[in-house]
Design a protein around this motif. Sequence first.
Motif, PDB file in Angstrom:
ATOM      1  N   GLN A 187      -0.249  12.628   0.729  1.00 21.50           N
ATOM      2  CA  GLN A 187       0.103  11.241   0.463  1.00 21.50           C
ATOM      3  C   GLN A 187      -0.405  10.330   1.580  1.00 21.50           C
ATOM      4  O   GLN A 187      -0.802   9.193   1.333  1.00 21.50           O
ATOM      5  CB  GLN A 187       1.616  11.100   0.318  1.00 21.50           C
ATOM      6  N   THR A 188      -0.400  10.833   2.805  1.00 19.70           N
ATOM      7  CA  THR A 188      -0.872  10.011   3.928  1.00 19.70           C
ATOM      8  C   THR A 188      -2.365   9.721   3.821  1.00 19.70           C
ATOM      9  O   THR A 188      -2.846   8.742   4.391  1.00 19.70           O
ATOM     10  CB  THR A 188      -0.594  10.695   5.278  1.00 19.70           C
ATOM     11  N   SER A 189      -3.115  10.569   3.097  1.00 20.88           N
ATOM     12  CA  SER A 189      -4.561  10.363   3.001  1.00 20.88           C
ATOM     13  C   SER A 189      -4.899   9.053   2.299  1.00 20.88           C
ATOM     14  O   SER A 189      -6.010   8.538   2.456  1.00 20.88           O
ATOM     15  CB  SER A 189      -5.222  11.542   2.266  1.00 20.88           C
ATOM     16  N   PHE A 190      -3.956   8.509   1.521  1.00 18.55           N
ATOM     17  CA  PHE A 190      -4.197   7.229   0.866  1.00 18.55           C
ATOM     18  C   PHE A 190      -4.054   6.051   1.825  1.00 18.55           C
ATOM     19  O   PHE A 190      -4.488   4.938   1.520  1.00 18.55           O
ATOM     20  CB  PHE A 190      -3.225   7.045  -0.305  1.00 18.55           C
ATOM     21  N   LEU A 191      -3.419   6.287   2.979  1.00 18.01           N
ATOM     22  CA  LEU A 191      -3.141   5.201   3.916  1.00 18.01           C
ATOM     23  C   LEU A 191      -3.918   5.301   5.221  1.00 18.01           C
ATOM     24  O   LEU A 191      -3.954   4.334   5.980  1.00 18.01           O
ATOM     25  CB  LEU A 191      -1.638   5.162   4.245  1.00 18.01           C
TER      26      LEU A 191
ATOM     27  N   PRO B  55     -10.376   5.443   8.171  1.00 19.85           N
ATOM     28  CA  PRO B  55     -11.012   4.263   7.576  1.00 19.85           C
ATOM     29  C   PRO B  55     -11.161   4.336   6.058  1.00 19.85           C
ATOM     30  O   PRO B  55     -11.540   3.360   5.443  1.00 19.85           O
ATOM     31  CB  PRO B  55     -12.396   4.278   8.228  1.00 19.85           C
ATOM     32  N   PHE B  56     -10.908   5.534   5.443  1.00 17.75           N
ATOM     33  CA  PHE B  56     -11.228   5.690   4.024  1.00 17.75           C
ATOM     34  C   PHE B  56     -10.000   5.847   3.134  1.00 17.75           C
ATOM     35  O   PHE B  56     -10.094   6.394   2.039  1.00 17.75           O
ATOM     36  CB  PHE B  56     -12.162   6.897   3.830  1.00 17.75           C
ATOM     37  N   GLY B  57      -8.822   5.383   3.588  1.00 19.18           N
ATOM     38  CA  GLY B  57      -7.632   5.470   2.744  1.00 19.18           C
ATOM     39  C   GLY B  57      -7.818   4.673   1.462  1.00 19.18           C
ATOM     40  O   GLY B  57      -8.069   3.464   1.507  1.00 19.18           O
TER      41      GLY B  57
ATOM     42  N   ALA C 232       0.833  -1.212   0.000  1.00 16.54           N
ATOM     43  CA  ALA C 232       0.000   0.000   0.000  1.00 16.54           C
ATOM     44  C   ALA C 232       0.864   1.258   0.000  1.00 16.54           C
ATOM     45  O   ALA C 232       0.599   2.210  -0.750  1.00 16.54           O
ATOM     46  CB  ALA C 232      -0.934  -0.003   1.210  1.00 16.54           C
ATOM     47  N   ALA C 233       1.916   1.270   0.845  1.00 18.21           N
ATOM     48  CA  ALA C 233       2.773   2.458   0.939  1.00 18.21           C
ATOM     49  C   ALA C 233       3.571   2.674  -0.341  1.00 18.21           C
ATOM     50  O   ALA C 233       3.703   3.810  -0.816  1.00 18.21           O
ATOM     51  CB  ALA C 233       3.709   2.328   2.131  1.00 18.21           C
TER      52      ALA C 233
ATOM     53  N   ALA D 173      -0.433  -0.461   7.639  1.00 25.48           N
ATOM     54  CA  ALA D 173      -0.296   0.907   7.128  1.00 25.48           C
ATOM     55  C   ALA D 173       0.285   1.860   8.167  1.00 25.48           C
ATOM     56  O   ALA D 173       0.928   2.858   7.810  1.00 25.48           O
ATOM     57  CB  ALA D 173      -1.655   1.421   6.656  1.00 25.48           C
ATOM     58  N   VAL D 174       0.088   1.569   9.458  1.00 18.70           N
ATOM     59  CA  VAL D 174       0.449   2.516  10.522  1.00 18.70           C
ATOM     60  C   VAL D 174       1.932   2.901  10.501  1.00 18.70           C
ATOM     61  O   VAL D 174       2.258   4.103  10.542  1.00 18.70           O
ATOM     62  CB  VAL D 174       0.046   1.952  11.909  1.00 18.70           C
TER      63      VAL D 174
END
Length: 430
Positions: free
Chosen positions: A375-379, A382-384, A145-146, A407-408
């Motif tokens: 960029q963090t909004s994709f990860l 609950p809505f990444g 994901a990252a 993801a954290v």
Amino acid sequence: MLTSILLFVVAFLFLFVGIPVAFAFGGAALLVALLSPEASLSILSLLPSRIYGIMSNATLMAMPLFIFMGLVLEKSGMAEKLLRNIGRLFGSIRGGMAIGVVAVGVLLAASTGVVGASVVMMGVIAVPAMLKSGYSPALSSGVVAASGTLGQIIPPSIVLILLGDVMQVSVGDLFAAAIVPSLILVLFYVFFILALAFLKPALAPALKGEEGESLRGVILETLQTSLPPIGLIIIVLGGIFLGVVTPTEAAALGAMGSILLTLFLRSFSLELLRYAAIQTVVFSGMIFAILIGASAFTLVFNDAGGGDLIFDFFSDHLGSPWAFIWVAMGVVFLLGFFIDFIEICFVVVPLFVPLVGHFGIDPIWFAMLLAINLQTSFLTPPFGFALFYLKGAVGDKLKTSAIYQGAVPFILLQLLLLGIVVAFPAVIVY
């Protein structure tokens, strides 16, 4: 003031009941302008000229061309071969498969920039292989994901193109400014994987090479699959950095170059061209629809005095530019939990632009802070979006809790990069 607040409340209510983003913001603007005494419906008469300006914007023309280039490379199978070969190349060391995924993420980001395609492709191919090799589900999901979201900061990034347009700064300068932060973030990812593999070898074991497979053969095959897209990246980004072409012209070169590459590698087909063209129209249409809805929203918001209200609040009550920066970054980060980067770019960022000039902040530096933050909004759960893409790609192979857990650490690494760029603005070179 009440109208400005009501506008955001109505827009978020529309979003939560499932109304598409473009219609949520546009519908909220229309409804509030119709009912509120503080805003006038006549302000929307300016919308056609705004739409014409959007559609004739040379900077935004680069976006669909870069999307097309990425989709052609993804559909042609070049990205898939790249992932398999780099995975074989690095797999013999602890955490090697994960590092290979990061390396592929960098190349995909620089050649495609399409997060959804990158995450889905790597999820389908890399996650089952990593799980089969004994990698932990959390690390497998987190690194995929990252790495898939690297396209949001590594040029040619769609986020940087949108921010360049919204903040009225050079997209070429933004591309150049993103190079050092991108390298730092990739190194963070690699060091984290190596440290985790060293401290907990069971989470990221080394792989045994296939019988009869030589290292020299793997290296040659990896070079064979990686050199064509790397060559295209050098031509596109090199032309921009050297000032030979504008970002829009470079995007056109990239789109044509991707077609020529598929012809050279004998992977071209009319079905590939049709797929890339249709998906480009769909994705670009979505972005432009959101931009039109956001334009209506900002027209009504400013007509109701919302822009002046925010400017007065930051300039009078938060007189320090540093206070403004931290509050702005906090707002963008929190909004990233619930809405997409496109809405933040078109609705929230324009509210910050006058304050950037008021406080004398370097707009390129501030735009890079926004890009890293977005960029963090994709990860962020609950809505990444990257998390949704990955879950859709792997199905029952990974639990949602494992995807969130994975993801954290990468969210924290991105926030660490944000802190470094804030503390050391000199890392932004353009």
